[in-house]
Design a protein around this motif. Structure first.
Motif, short mmCIF file in Angstrom:
data_model
loop_
_atom_site.label_atom_id
_atom_site.label_comp_id
_atom_site.label_asym_id
_atom_site.label_seq_id
_atom_site.Cartn_x
_atom_site.Cartn_y
_atom_site.Cartn_z
N ASN A 91 10.20 -10.95 6.19
CA ASN A 91 8.93 -11.41 5.65
C ASN A 91 8.57 -12.68 6.41
O ASN A 91 9.18 -13.73 6.19
N ARG A 92 7.67 -12.54 7.36
CA ARG A 92 7.35 -13.62 8.29
C ARG A 92 8.63 -14.02 9.03
O ARG A 92 9.16 -13.22 9.77
N GLN B 18 -1.95 -2.17 6.01
CA GLN B 18 -2.70 -3.40 6.27
C GLN B 18 -2.96 -4.02 4.90
O GLN B 18 -3.22 -3.31 3.93
N PHE B 19 -2.87 -5.34 4.81
CA PHE B 19 -3.08 -5.99 3.51
C PHE B 19 -3.82 -7.31 3.67
O PHE B 19 -3.86 -7.91 4.74
N TRP B 20 -4.38 -7.71 2.55
CA TRP B 20 -5.05 -9.00 2.40
C TRP B 20 -4.70 -9.50 1.01
O TRP B 20 -4.72 -8.74 0.05
N TYR B 21 -4.37 -10.77 0.90
CA TYR B 21 -4.24 -11.34 -0.44
C TYR B 21 -4.73 -12.76 -0.44
O TYR B 21 -4.78 -13.43 0.59
N GLU B 22 -5.17 -13.17 -1.62
CA GLU B 22 -5.67 -14.52 -1.80
C GLU B 22 -4.84 -15.20 -2.89
O GLU B 22 -4.35 -14.54 -3.81
N HIS C 30 1.78 -25.68 -3.40
CA HIS C 30 2.47 -26.67 -2.55
C HIS C 30 1.49 -27.38 -1.62
O HIS C 30 1.92 -28.15 -0.77
N ASP C 31 0.20 -27.10 -1.75
CA ASP C 31 -0.81 -27.68 -0.86
C ASP C 31 -2.09 -28.00 -1.65
O ASP C 31 -3.18 -27.60 -1.26
N GLY C 32 -1.93 -28.69 -2.76
CA GLY C 32 -3.09 -29.16 -3.51
C GLY C 32 -3.94 -28.06 -4.14
O GLY C 32 -5.12 -28.28 -4.40
N MET C 33 -3.36 -26.88 -4.35
CA MET C 33 -4.06 -25.74 -4.95
C MET C 33 -5.25 -25.28 -4.10
O MET C 33 -6.23 -24.73 -4.61
N LYS C 34 -5.13 -25.45 -2.78
CA LYS C 34 -6.16 -24.93 -1.88
C LYS C 34 -6.13 -23.41 -1.90
O LYS C 34 -5.06 -22.80 -1.99
N TRP C 35 -7.31 -22.81 -1.80
CA TRP C 35 -7.39 -21.35 -1.70
C TRP C 35 -7.02 -20.91 -0.29
O TRP C 35 -7.44 -21.53 0.69
N LYS C 36 -6.25 -19.84 -0.22
CA LYS C 36 -5.85 -19.28 1.08
C LYS C 36 -5.94 -17.76 1.01
O LYS C 36 -5.85 -17.17 -0.07
N ARG C 37 -6.13 -17.17 2.18
CA ARG C 37 -6.08 -15.71 2.30
C ARG C 37 -5.06 -15.38 3.37
O ARG C 37 -5.04 -15.99 4.43
N CYS C 38 -4.23 -14.40 3.09
CA CYS C 38 -3.27 -13.91 4.06
C CYS C 38 -3.73 -12.55 4.56
O CYS C 38 -4.10 -11.68 3.76
N TYR C 39 -3.74 -12.40 5.88
CA TYR C 39 -4.03 -11.13 6.54
C TYR C 39 -2.73 -10.65 7.14
O TYR C 39 -2.00 -11.43 7.75
N GLY C 40 -2.42 -9.35 7.01
CA GLY C 40 -1.18 -8.91 7.61
C GLY C 40 -0.98 -7.42 7.66
O GLY C 40 -1.81 -6.62 7.22
N LEU C 41 0.17 -7.09 8.24
CA LEU C 41 0.61 -5.71 8.39
C LEU C 41 2.04 -5.59 7.90
O LEU C 41 2.83 -6.52 8.04
N GLU C 42 2.35 -4.44 7.32
CA GLU C 42 3.71 -4.15 6.88
C GLU C 42 4.14 -2.81 7.44
O GLU C 42 3.32 -1.91 7.62
N ASP C 43 5.44 -2.71 7.67
CA ASP C 43 6.07 -1.49 8.15
C ASP C 43 7.14 -1.15 7.13
O ASP C 43 8.02 -1.97 6.86
N TRP C 44 7.02 0.03 6.50
CA TRP C 44 7.92 0.43 5.43
C TRP C 44 8.70 1.67 5.84
O TRP C 44 8.13 2.61 6.39
N THR C 45 9.98 1.71 5.53
CA THR C 45 10.81 2.91 5.70
C THR C 45 11.45 3.23 4.34
O THR C 45 11.96 2.33 3.68
N PHE C 46 11.40 4.51 3.97
CA PHE C 46 11.83 4.93 2.64
C PHE C 46 13.09 5.78 2.67
O PHE C 46 13.31 6.57 3.58
N ALA C 47 13.89 5.62 1.61
CA ALA C 47 15.03 6.49 1.35
C ALA C 47 14.50 7.80 0.76
O ALA C 47 13.35 7.87 0.31
N ASP D 220 -1.89 -16.89 7.24
CA ASP D 220 -2.72 -17.49 6.20
C ASP D 220 -3.85 -18.29 6.82
O ASP D 220 -3.64 -18.97 7.84
N ILE D 221 -5.00 -18.20 6.18
CA ILE D 221 -6.10 -19.09 6.54
C ILE D 221 -6.58 -19.77 5.26
O ILE D 221 -6.47 -19.21 4.17
N GLU D 222 -7.05 -20.98 5.39
CA GLU D 222 -7.62 -21.69 4.25
C GLU D 222 -9.04 -21.19 4.07
O GLU D 222 -9.78 -21.01 5.04
N ILE D 223 -9.43 -20.94 2.81
CA ILE D 223 -10.79 -20.50 2.52
C ILE D 223 -11.39 -21.38 1.42
O ILE D 223 -10.66 -21.98 0.63
N ASP D 224 -12.71 -21.43 1.40
CA ASP D 224 -13.41 -22.12 0.31
C ASP D 224 -13.50 -21.18 -0.88
O ASP D 224 -13.47 -19.96 -0.74
#
Length: 151
Positions: free
Chosen positions: A43-44, A85-89, A94-111, A125-129
């Motif tokens: 994870n990162r 592909q995912f996005w979360y806000e 830990h940073d003054g309750m600033k809003w942030k959005r994370c853009y990313g990709l995941e690779d999953w393998t299943f049993a 992560d990017i900071e957003i208003d």
């Protein structure tokens, strides 16, 4: 529909949305149960293995990431692998309750039983208003239009 390998377009999409809904509960114990006991993660820049480590990681994640809202979309799949592909806000406690959005990709393998045995996540992560938020309280994350510029 069984959400176990081998995946079809329909079952892969359903698996992604089930994962999205589970993560949006922000319940580390419930979420960690969706992984094999020896599941490996990147994870990162964090590497970990096993459901106890996953539960601990997620507990710390949501101590930092408040008002978390996640959307996942199917990117690609094979018999036992799914790319997402995912996005979360969130507000960063830990940073003054600033809003942030994370853009990313995941690779999953299943049993074979449908639990995830490997997860790799890359995200930025990017900071957003407040006015730039997509996933405001009460909004269905699946209904938010995300333009091609963000795909």
């Amino acid at each position: 529909m069984a959400l176990v390998p081998p995946f079809t377009q329909e079952s892969a999409h359903a698996k992604v949305k089930k994962g999205q809904d589970l993560w949006n509960t922000q319940e580390p114990k419930s979420i960690s149960a969706a992984y094999t006991p020896d599941s490996t993660w990147r994870n990162r820049s964090t590497f970990l293995s096993g459901t106890a480590a996953i539960e601990e990681f997620l507990t710390k994640k949501w101590e930092k990431e408040k008002n978390y809202h996640l959307r996942k979309e199917l990117f690609a799949f094979t018999d036992n692998k799914i790319a997402v592909q995912f996005w979360y806000e969130y507000q960063d406690a830990h940073d003054g309750m600033k809003w942030k959005r994370c853009y990313g990709l995941e690779d999953w393998t299943f049993a074979d039983d449908g639990r995830m045995r490997k997860r790799q996540m890359s995200g930025n992560d990017i900071e957003i208003d407040q006015s730039e938020r997509w996933f405001k309280d009460g909004v269905d994350v699946n209904e938010v239009e995300i333009s091609e510029a963000h795909w």
